[in-house]
Design a protein around this motif. Structure first.
Motif, mmCIF file in Angstrom:
data_model
loop_
_atom_site.group_PDB
_atom_site.id
_atom_site.type_symbol
_atom_site.label_atom_id
_atom_site.label_comp_id
_atom_site.label_asym_id
_atom_site.label_seq_id
_atom_site.Cartn_x
_atom_site.Cartn_y
_atom_site.Cartn_z
ATOM 1 N N LEU A 1 0.831 -1.206 0.000
ATOM 2 C CA LEU A 1 0.000 0.000 0.000
ATOM 3 C C LEU A 1 0.865 1.255 0.000
ATOM 4 N N LEU A 2 1.869 1.302 0.859
ATOM 5 C CA LEU A 2 2.755 2.469 0.917
ATOM 6 C C LEU A 2 3.523 2.644 -0.387
ATOM 7 N N LEU A 3 3.932 1.531 -0.984
ATOM 8 C CA LEU A 3 4.657 1.610 -2.250
ATOM 9 C C LEU A 3 3.761 2.165 -3.357
ATOM 10 N N LEU A 4 2.504 1.742 -3.368
ATOM 11 C CA LEU A 4 1.562 2.256 -4.354
ATOM 12 C C LEU A 4 1.298 3.740 -4.136
ATOM 13 N N ILE B 1 -8.842 10.497 -0.867
ATOM 14 C CA ILE B 1 -7.607 11.079 -1.388
ATOM 15 C C ILE B 1 -6.874 10.080 -2.289
ATOM 16 N N LEU B 2 -6.785 8.834 -1.822
ATOM 17 C CA LEU B 2 -6.133 7.803 -2.629
ATOM 18 C C LEU B 2 -6.868 7.603 -3.947
ATOM 19 N N LEU B 3 -8.211 7.674 -3.911
ATOM 20 C CA LEU B 3 -8.994 7.487 -5.124
ATOM 21 C C LEU B 3 -8.714 8.592 -6.137
ATOM 22 N N ILE B 4 -8.609 9.835 -5.660
ATOM 23 C CA ILE B 4 -8.319 10.954 -6.551
ATOM 24 C C ILE B 4 -6.942 10.780 -7.199
ATOM 25 N N ILE B 5 -5.944 10.418 -6.373
ATOM 26 C CA ILE B 5 -4.596 10.197 -6.901
ATOM 27 C C ILE B 5 -4.590 9.044 -7.905
ATOM 28 N N ALA B 6 -5.318 7.965 -7.575
ATOM 29 C CA ALA B 6 -5.348 6.801 -8.454
ATOM 30 C C ALA B 6 -5.982 7.136 -9.798
ATOM 31 N N ILE B 7 -7.061 7.921 -9.779
ATOM 32 C CA ILE B 7 -7.726 8.304 -11.029
ATOM 33 C C ILE B 7 -6.788 9.145 -11.892
ATOM 34 N N ARG B 8 -6.044 10.054 -11.257
ATOM 35 C CA ARG B 8 -5.088 10.867 -12.009
ATOM 36 C C ARG B 8 -3.963 10.001 -12.567
ATOM 37 N N MET B 9 -3.553 8.968 -11.807
ATOM 38 C CA MET B 9 -2.523 8.068 -12.301
ATOM 39 C C MET B 9 -2.995 7.325 -13.538
ATOM 40 N N SER C 1 4.833 4.109 -18.250
ATOM 41 C CA SER C 1 3.492 4.685 -18.168
ATOM 42 C C SER C 1 2.442 3.598 -17.945
ATOM 43 N N ALA C 2 2.598 2.454 -18.624
ATOM 44 C CA ALA C 2 1.645 1.359 -18.459
ATOM 45 C C ALA C 2 1.692 0.796 -17.038
ATOM 46 N N ILE C 3 2.889 0.678 -16.477
ATOM 47 C CA ILE C 3 3.028 0.172 -15.112
ATOM 48 C C ILE C 3 2.383 1.134 -14.123
ATOM 49 N N GLU C 4 2.575 2.427 -14.344
ATOM 50 C CA GLU C 4 1.962 3.414 -13.448
ATOM 51 C C GLU C 4 0.439 3.315 -13.489
ATOM 52 N N GLY D 1 -2.130 2.422 -10.567
ATOM 53 C CA GLY D 1 -3.279 3.267 -10.278
ATOM 54 C C GLY D 1 -4.553 2.459 -10.153
ATOM 55 N N LEU D 2 -4.697 1.428 -10.990
ATOM 56 C CA LEU D 2 -5.869 0.564 -10.926
ATOM 57 C C LEU D 2 -5.927 -0.194 -9.602
ATOM 58 N N VAL D 3 -4.784 -0.741 -9.184
ATOM 59 C CA VAL D 3 -4.728 -1.438 -7.903
ATOM 60 C C VAL D 3 -5.018 -0.475 -6.756
ATOM 61 N N LEU D 4 -4.457 0.735 -6.841
ATOM 62 C CA LEU D 4 -4.672 1.728 -5.800
ATOM 63 C C LEU D 4 -6.135 2.146 -5.739
ATOM 64 N N THR D 5 -6.820 2.165 -6.876
ATOM 65 C CA THR D 5 -8.251 2.470 -6.894
ATOM 66 C C THR D 5 -9.034 1.460 -6.069
ATOM 67 N N ALA D 6 -8.731 0.184 -6.259
ATOM 68 C CA ALA D 6 -9.413 -0.861 -5.498
ATOM 69 C C ALA D 6 -9.137 -0.726 -3.998
ATOM 70 N N ILE D 7 -7.894 -0.409 -3.643
ATOM 71 C CA ILE D 7 -7.546 -0.224 -2.231
ATOM 72 C C ILE D 7 -8.286 0.970 -1.653
ATOM 73 N N ALA D 8 -8.376 2.057 -2.427
ATOM 74 C CA ALA D 8 -9.063 3.260 -1.963
ATOM 75 C C ALA D 8 -10.543 2.983 -1.717
ATOM 76 N N VAL D 9 -11.191 2.278 -2.647
ATOM 77 C CA VAL D 9 -12.608 1.943 -2.482
ATOM 78 C C VAL D 9 -12.806 1.057 -1.258
ATOM 79 N N GLU D 10 -11.886 0.108 -1.056
ATOM 80 C CA GLU D 10 -11.972 -0.773 0.109
ATOM 81 C C GLU D 10 -11.848 0.020 1.409
ATOM 82 N N MET D 11 -10.963 1.026 1.429
ATOM 83 C CA MET D 11 -10.803 1.861 2.615
ATOM 84 C C MET D 11 -12.076 2.648 2.907
#
Length: 200
Positions: free
Chosen positions: A11-14, A80-88, A170-173, A177-187
């Motif tokens: 999570l911190l790495l993402l 906040i994580l969701l906003i960052i993830a969407i921008r990613m 760019s593809a990895i980022e 971002g997709l994984v971070l979106t799922a984590i944000a929604v879970e939070m």
């Protein structure tokens, strides 16, 4: 949403998003001599670690002073994580999710804060420490490991970009971002669940 050492590290790495920082780091440090570039990168990572480390230990006191509950912090951190993830995911190539303008020599801003120790990272360490304070050493270890990986990624920015290419980075980022979106929604869902089940 309880975490293990591994899940906290991921999570911190993402949240720190070192791969997403590559184009920003390269553009900011382009005119800096290579030996100095390494020292500056290490310094900025150290400053970011110190900021997040302080937030981790002061998190409980901060919540009490501001009269904030763990539920509200969990929902706010998830948003906040969701906003960052969407921008990613939807940001254009070379665009920072933090809106940072390249071209200036970094000192604290923008590499340490907010690129690494940004609002999402601060909210994450606050949440980890406040939810499971008995495992504070696990969170310190996860933060240390994530910062080391981020620092190594920044130090090897040019080599990584040359090996992988801009399109792969760019593809990895976007995948992160997709994984971070799922984590944000879970939070957010976990915070709302704790609110409605536990009440005020």
């Amino acid at each position: 949403m309880d975490h293990s050492f591994l899940s906290a590290f991921i999570l911190l790495l993402l949240v720190l998003d070192p791969l997403g920082s590559l184009p920003i780091f390269i553009s900011i440090m382009r005119e800096v001599p290579k030996p100095r570039r390494t020292r500056m990168a290490a310094r900025e990572v150290g400053i970011a670690f110190a900021v997040l480390f302080a937030f981790m230990f002061l998190g409980g006191s901060f919540l009490q002073v501001m009269h904030l509950s763990e539920r509200s912090l969990e929902v706010a951190g998830g948003v906040i994580l969701l906003i960052i993830a969407i921008r990613m995911i939807f940001g254009s190539a070379g665009e920072s999710a933090y809106g940072i303008e390249p071209g200036r020599e970094p000192f604290i801003f923008p590499l340490a804060v907010p690129l690494l120790a940004g609002p999402s990272a601060m909210a994450t360490v606050l949440l980890l420490a406040s939810r499971q304070p008995e495992r504070i050493f696990d969170w310190i270890g996860a933060l240390t490991a994530a910062m080391l990986v981020s620092g190594l990624t920044l130090l090897l920015a040019d080599r990584i970009r040359k090996i992988l290419g801009d399109s792969v980075v760019s593809a990895i980022e976007k995948l992160m971002g997709l994984v971070l979106t799922a984590i944000a929604v879970e939070m957010v869902l976990a915070g709302l669940k704790r609110y409605f089940i536990g009440g005020l």
